[in-house]
Design a protein around this motif. Structure first.
Motif, PDB file in Angstrom:
ATOM      1  N   SER A 151      -7.792  -2.696 -58.315  1.00  0.00           N
ATOM      2  CA  SER A 151      -8.021  -2.026 -59.300  1.00  0.00           C
ATOM      3  C   SER A 151      -7.904  -0.582 -59.037  1.00  0.00           C
ATOM      4  O   SER A 151      -7.315   0.309 -60.121  1.00  0.00           O
ATOM      5  CB  SER A 151      -9.116  -2.463 -60.439  1.00  0.00           C
ATOM      6  OG  SER A 151     -10.137  -2.175 -59.770  1.00  0.00           O
ATOM      7  N   SER A 152      -8.589  -0.319 -58.456  1.00  0.00           N
ATOM      8  CA  SER A 152      -8.717   1.591 -58.203  1.00  0.00           C
ATOM      9  C   SER A 152      -7.389   1.805 -57.504  1.00  0.00           C
ATOM     10  O   SER A 152      -7.084   3.022 -57.947  1.00  0.00           O
ATOM     11  CB  SER A 152      -9.910   1.885 -57.272  1.00  0.00           C
ATOM     12  OG  SER A 152      -9.650   1.325 -55.880  1.00  0.00           O
ATOM     13  N   GLU A 153      -6.837   1.313 -56.682  1.00  0.00           N
ATOM     14  CA  GLU A 153      -5.499   1.549 -56.288  1.00  0.00           C
ATOM     15  C   GLU A 153      -4.326   1.670 -57.535  1.00  0.00           C
ATOM     16  O   GLU A 153      -3.790   2.601 -57.566  1.00  0.00           O
ATOM     17  CB  GLU A 153      -5.012   0.607 -55.131  1.00  0.00           C
ATOM     18  CG  GLU A 153      -5.883   0.684 -53.912  1.00  0.00           C
ATOM     19  CD  GLU A 153      -5.219  -0.079 -52.747  1.00  0.00           C
ATOM     20  OE1 GLU A 153      -4.988   0.269 -51.745  1.00  0.00           O
ATOM     21  OE2 GLU A 153      -4.971  -1.446 -53.200  1.00  0.00           O
ATOM     22  N   TRP A 154      -4.548   0.881 -58.380  1.00  0.00           N
ATOM     23  CA  TRP A 154      -3.617   0.813 -59.342  1.00  0.00           C
ATOM     24  C   TRP A 154      -3.844   2.037 -60.375  1.00  0.00           C
ATOM     25  O   TRP A 154      -2.846   2.691 -61.029  1.00  0.00           O
ATOM     26  CB  TRP A 154      -3.892  -0.404 -60.486  1.00  0.00           C
ATOM     27  CG  TRP A 154      -2.743  -1.594 -59.883  1.00  0.00           C
ATOM     28  CD1 TRP A 154      -3.011  -2.707 -59.499  1.00  0.00           C
ATOM     29  CD2 TRP A 154      -1.386  -1.649 -59.786  1.00  0.00           C
ATOM     30  NE1 TRP A 154      -2.166  -3.531 -58.963  1.00  0.00           N
ATOM     31  CE2 TRP A 154      -1.112  -2.734 -59.183  1.00  0.00           C
ATOM     32  CE3 TRP A 154      -0.397  -0.626 -59.913  1.00  0.00           C
ATOM     33  CZ2 TRP A 154       0.420  -3.120 -58.963  1.00  0.00           C
ATOM     34  CZ3 TRP A 154       0.875  -0.945 -59.515  1.00  0.00           C
ATOM     35  CH2 TRP A 154       1.221  -2.095 -59.066  1.00  0.00           C
ATOM     36  N   MET A 171       3.349   7.416 -55.483  1.00  0.00           N
ATOM     37  CA  MET A 171       2.068   6.882 -55.071  1.00  0.00           C
ATOM     38  C   MET A 171       2.095   5.508 -54.674  1.00  0.00           C
ATOM     39  O   MET A 171       1.317   4.942 -53.693  1.00  0.00           O
ATOM     40  CB  MET A 171       1.106   7.120 -56.277  1.00  0.00           C
ATOM     41  CG  MET A 171      -0.236   6.924 -55.945  1.00  0.00           C
ATOM     42  SD  MET A 171      -0.968   7.791 -54.441  1.00  0.00           S
ATOM     43  CE  MET A 171      -1.481   9.471 -55.269  1.00  0.00           C
ATOM     44  N   PHE A 172       2.997   4.432 -55.505  1.00  0.00           N
ATOM     45  CA  PHE A 172       3.297   3.297 -55.022  1.00  0.00           C
ATOM     46  C   PHE A 172       3.617   3.006 -53.612  1.00  0.00           C
ATOM     47  O   PHE A 172       3.090   2.323 -52.655  1.00  0.00           O
ATOM     48  CB  PHE A 172       4.264   2.594 -56.058  1.00  0.00           C
ATOM     49  CG  PHE A 172       4.543   0.958 -55.588  1.00  0.00           C
ATOM     50  CD1 PHE A 172       3.780   0.063 -56.178  1.00  0.00           C
ATOM     51  CD2 PHE A 172       5.454   0.775 -54.516  1.00  0.00           C
ATOM     52  CE1 PHE A 172       3.866  -1.172 -55.703  1.00  0.00           C
ATOM     53  CE2 PHE A 172       5.731  -0.465 -54.373  1.00  0.00           C
ATOM     54  CZ  PHE A 172       4.840  -1.647 -54.882  1.00  0.00           C
ATOM     55  N   GLY A 173       4.661   4.041 -53.394  1.00  0.00           N
ATOM     56  CA  GLY A 173       5.183   3.726 -51.867  1.00  0.00           C
ATOM     57  C   GLY A 173       4.210   4.162 -50.891  1.00  0.00           C
ATOM     58  O   GLY A 173       4.115   3.693 -49.979  1.00  0.00           O
ATOM     59  N   ARG A 174       3.431   5.301 -51.096  1.00  0.00           N
ATOM     60  CA  ARG A 174       2.137   5.674 -50.149  1.00  0.00           C
ATOM     61  C   ARG A 174       1.400   4.530 -50.069  1.00  0.00           C
ATOM     62  O   ARG A 174       0.895   4.294 -49.017  1.00  0.00           O
ATOM     63  CB  ARG A 174       1.606   7.148 -50.721  1.00  0.00           C
ATOM     64  CG  ARG A 174       0.608   7.555 -50.010  1.00  0.00           C
ATOM     65  CD  ARG A 174      -0.085   8.668 -50.596  1.00  0.00           C
ATOM     66  NE  ARG A 174      -1.226   9.192 -49.781  1.00  0.00           N
ATOM     67  CZ  ARG A 174      -2.018  10.253 -49.959  1.00  0.00           C
ATOM     68  NH1 ARG A 174      -1.734  11.104 -51.103  1.00  0.00           N
ATOM     69  NH2 ARG A 174      -2.932  10.900 -49.318  1.00  0.00           N
ATOM     70  N   HIS A 175       0.848   3.869 -50.993  1.00  0.00           N
ATOM     71  CA  HIS A 175      -0.113   3.000 -50.696  1.00  0.00           C
ATOM     72  C   HIS A 175       0.463   1.625 -49.971  1.00  0.00           C
ATOM     73  O   HIS A 175      -0.140   1.052 -49.119  1.00  0.00           O
ATOM     74  CB  HIS A 175      -0.582   2.247 -52.232  1.00  0.00           C
ATOM     75  CG  HIS A 175      -1.691   3.306 -52.707  1.00  0.00           C
ATOM     76  ND1 HIS A 175      -3.175   3.113 -52.311  1.00  0.00           N
ATOM     77  CD2 HIS A 175      -1.696   4.215 -53.479  1.00  0.00           C
ATOM     78  CE1 HIS A 175      -3.949   3.949 -52.775  1.00  0.00           C
ATOM     79  NE2 HIS A 175      -3.078   4.784 -53.655  1.00  0.00           N
ATOM     80  N   ASP A 198      -8.593  -1.713 -49.877  1.00  0.00           N
ATOM     81  CA  ASP A 198      -8.525  -0.848 -51.064  1.00  0.00           C
ATOM     82  C   ASP A 198      -8.554   0.741 -50.434  1.00  0.00           C
ATOM     83  O   ASP A 198      -9.624   1.332 -49.882  1.00  0.00           O
ATOM     84  CB  ASP A 198     -10.158  -0.855 -51.766  1.00  0.00           C
ATOM     85  CG  ASP A 198     -10.126   0.214 -52.854  1.00  0.00           C
ATOM     86  OD1 ASP A 198      -9.182   0.937 -53.408  1.00  0.00           O
ATOM     87  OD2 ASP A 198     -11.110   0.352 -53.518  1.00  0.00           O
ATOM     88  N   PHE A 199      -7.601   1.366 -50.601  1.00  0.00           N
ATOM     89  CA  PHE A 199      -7.281   2.811 -49.998  1.00  0.00           C
ATOM     90  C   PHE A 199      -7.716   3.696 -50.972  1.00  0.00           C
ATOM     91  O   PHE A 199      -6.971   3.647 -52.218  1.00  0.00           O
ATOM     92  CB  PHE A 199      -5.716   2.706 -49.343  1.00  0.00           C
ATOM     93  CG  PHE A 199      -5.384   2.290 -47.988  1.00  0.00           C
ATOM     94  CD1 PHE A 199      -5.809   2.594 -47.102  1.00  0.00           C
ATOM     95  CD2 PHE A 199      -4.897   0.870 -47.940  1.00  0.00           C
ATOM     96  CE1 PHE A 199      -5.435   2.104 -45.642  1.00  0.00           C
ATOM     97  CE2 PHE A 199      -4.787   0.187 -46.934  1.00  0.00           C
ATOM     98  CZ  PHE A 199      -5.007   0.747 -45.665  1.00  0.00           C
ATOM     99  N   GLN A 200      -8.294   4.645 -50.492  1.00  0.00           N
ATOM    100  CA  GLN A 200      -8.848   5.836 -51.572  1.00  0.00           C
ATOM    101  C   GLN A 200      -8.218   7.045 -50.767  1.00  0.00           C
ATOM    102  O   GLN A 200      -8.733   7.640 -50.036  1.00  0.00           O
ATOM    103  CB  GLN A 200     -10.259   5.838 -51.639  1.00  0.00           C
ATOM    104  CG  GLN A 200     -10.664   4.459 -52.432  1.00  0.00           C
ATOM    105  CD  GLN A 200     -12.264   4.761 -52.693  1.00  0.00           C
ATOM    106  OE1 GLN A 200     -12.768   5.690 -52.546  1.00  0.00           O
ATOM    107  NE2 GLN A 200     -12.774   3.471 -52.968  1.00  0.00           N
TER     108      GLN A 200
END
Length: 289
Positions: A151-154, A171-175, A198-200
């Motif tokens: 959820s935090s990634e979204w 940002m989607f591509g980065r994650h 969960d990547f921050q």
């Protein structure tokens, strides 16, 4: 196979990040014949199965990047390098197990990239073109991909209300690159529950700087890994995952160097005679669908 009696020069400590823009590379007949002659026969046979030129080029460059890195770092003669695939993961590895060398390749968009270290450690790399060509409306695509992110990634991907779709896609591509680099380093592939990763992110990506302050939590526990991220160009991001405990002496936060065909083949030695039929078949393929 490398015989034990073959003298091997002392390894050169290396930490490399290479990128090759095969999207802009239209090989001449001479270049293609040379490149393919420098591959093992089983690699060449695998390449011949590709339907489109773009896929063949991307994979061909990946194999050549591996051979160049091994030759540069281990000093094993180019024509004595023998690659095989790990029986469990299918990942290309150097057949001589006594040589400490780690590398990983990725291709997407217009680039094939390699991250390599002249020591034994877990390393993964992933490159992503920052575009969306799925055909569906972006919110629908995000709904389908919902189970792959926390959820935090979204929250990071979607941004504040009114965030342009281009920034959401970036940002989607980065994650996605971060997740791919990590699971590739672990050699497990996309078989884990990606929502547990969960990547921050802490810093924006730039083409003139490598950022290494992204934090990973897995099942709520902070993982002791280093993630190097940068933009190769305005359309491509890349992430490298490295297990911190295993890092010994390589420089931190390496910039990706875009290399040309001449650089790639500078010390290459053909393993087999040039193949006119392979070349003819290549030029008979369509570039892409």
């Amino acid at each position: 196979m490398i015989k034990t009696s073959t003298p091997i020069k002392k390894m050169t400590k290396m930490s490399v990040r290479w990128a090759f823009n095969w999207g802009e590379w239209s090989p001449s007949e001479k270049e293609l014949k040379l490149a393919v002659s420098c591959l093992q026969l089983e690699e060449k046979a695998r390449l011949a199965k590709f339907v489109f030129r773009k896929d063949l080029k991307a994979s061909l460059i990946g194999r050549l990047l591996m051979r160049k890195f091994i030759n540069d770092s281990t000093k094993i003669p180019y024509d004595k390098i023998e690659l095989e695939r790990d029986k469990t993961t299918g990942r290309p590895i150097l057949k001589n197990p006594s040589t400490p060398v780690s590398f990983n390749v990725s291709h997407q968009g217009n680039y094939t990239v390699l991250a390599g270290e002249s020591e034994d450690l877990k390393i993964g790399v992933d490159v992503m073109k920052l575009e969306y060509t799925g055909g569906k409306a972006l919110p629908e695509f995000f709904r389908i991909m919902n189970r792959n992110f926390s959820s935090s990634e979204w929250n990071e991907i979607r941004g504040a209300p009114g965030t342009p779709e281009s920034k959401q896609i970036a940002m989607f591509g980065r994650h996605w690159a971060l997740k791919e680099s990590y699971v590739k380093a672990l050699s497990v592939g996309i078989t884990v529950d990606l929502r547990e990763l969960d990547f921050q992110t802490q810093s924006d990506l730039r083409s003139d700087k490598v950022v290494a302050d992204t934090i990973l939590y897995e099942r709520g526990v902070r993982r002791n890994w280093n993630f190097e991220e940068t933009l190769i160009d305005s359309d491509h991001c890349v992430a490298v995952a490295l297990e911190i405990e295993k890092q010994k002496s390589h420089p931190q936060n390496n910039h990706f160097v875009v290399i040309k065909f001449e650089d790639l083949m500078k010390f290459a030695i053909p393993l087999h005679p040039e193949d006119d039929d392979f070349c003819k078949n290549y030029f008979g393929k369509a570039e892409r669908p």
